[in-house]
Design an enzyme around this catalytic site. Sequence first.
Site, PDB file in Angstrom:
ATOM      1  N   ASP A  66      59.805 -11.739  33.738  1.00 56.74           N
ATOM      2  CA  ASP A  66      60.007 -10.370  33.290  1.00 56.74           C
ATOM      3  C   ASP A  66      60.658 -10.346  31.911  1.00 56.74           C
ATOM      4  OD1 ASP A  66      62.185 -11.477  34.577  1.00 56.74           O
ATOM      5  OD2 ASP A  66      62.456  -9.843  35.989  1.00 56.74           O
ATOM      6  N   GLU A 125      63.026  -3.591  35.208  1.00 57.34           N
ATOM      7  CA  GLU A 125      64.197  -2.763  35.506  1.00 57.34           C
ATOM      8  C   GLU A 125      63.816  -1.299  35.711  1.00 57.34           C
ATOM      9  OE1 GLU A 125      66.963  -3.991  36.182  1.00 57.34           O
ATOM     10  OE2 GLU A 125      66.954  -5.983  35.292  1.00 57.34           O
TER      11      GLU A 125
END
Length: 374
Positions: A66, A125
């Site tokens: 990520d 997120e």
Amino acid sequence: MSFVQIRRDLHKIPELGFQEYKTQSYLLNYLKSLPQKRMRIETWKTGIFVRIEGLNPRKTIGYRADMDGLPIVEETGLPFLSEHPEKMHACGHDFHMSIALGLITHFLNEPIDDNLLFIFQPAEEGPGGAEPMLQSEIMNDWKPDMILALHIAPEYPVGSIAVKEGLLFANTSELFIDLTGKGGHAAYPHQTNDMVVAACSLVTQLQTIVARNVNPLDSAVITIGKISGGTVQNIIAEKARVEGTIRTLSVESMEKVKKRILSIVRGIEVGYECEAKIDFGSSYYQVYNEGKLTREFMEYVRNDTNVEVIECEKAMTGEDFGYMLKEIPGFMFWLGADSRYGLHHSKLNPKEDAIDVAISMLSKYIHYKGTKSE
């Protein structure tokens, strides 16, 4: 350039979900410096797919890293402090990307039989990049047969990993509730519908859900992290907003909790003569590690590397990698990074030795998987 230096470069330029333009550019520049013969690169929004062709492919092994940072003011005092105001890599995604680049570099120079697919995913997120990336045409064409990912863990020492079969991370959902009533002068409360009072009542009622609507042998969390409402001390609030998060260990409990929230909010509308709007925001599917692959990984690491394997407990943390594991067999594990401060903390400072530990361990494991007869 060392991968520690790459981590530091990335640490300086944290960007929020789907805004990772500098990050994407940095990654692409590095990838273009590598041998191109067996590598294909495709961009997706602010993310990147990197496919490495195998010598005699039978399957494709996927790896996800990520990319995004968090809206946090960094307080580490590091010489490579974030250059972006009020943004920080406070969840270790700078580590995750550096490790992925290290693996790509290794396998371009040390080819294996099977194909490899590296996925640099934005917006973990929020609002969530895994699910739409999974549904992209590129993923449809290059979909791996198995997939893995890691997440740094400040609570474990460098040189260790923590993992378990089955459920690792919870189902999660954001929660936003807006209440609108009738405001007015503080001296005439009978002429108003006070949304501060309504919000307080709502929060109290929400806390009954886990205690009275979730099986005691299951687990769930409803946390309200923010309440806002009103303007000044002598005006009764016309509007109020409640913000929180929901965590459950089963899909069924998540559905039940959301249904109960809807019922309670309808009661607030009637009881306080107001209007309410509910937004569940980003919802992440549970991270569920496939049993056979996870056991094999744990056994390999124990027997063929110097890395300690810790069998951990499931956690109420959330990760949208769960969507990928829902569709593709695989697993996620914690990488020991030994920081005094935890994830999402303004002083998070993981030990950079963990980067080389991960690259070394995973290059051996992926080589084993990519040359092993199934």
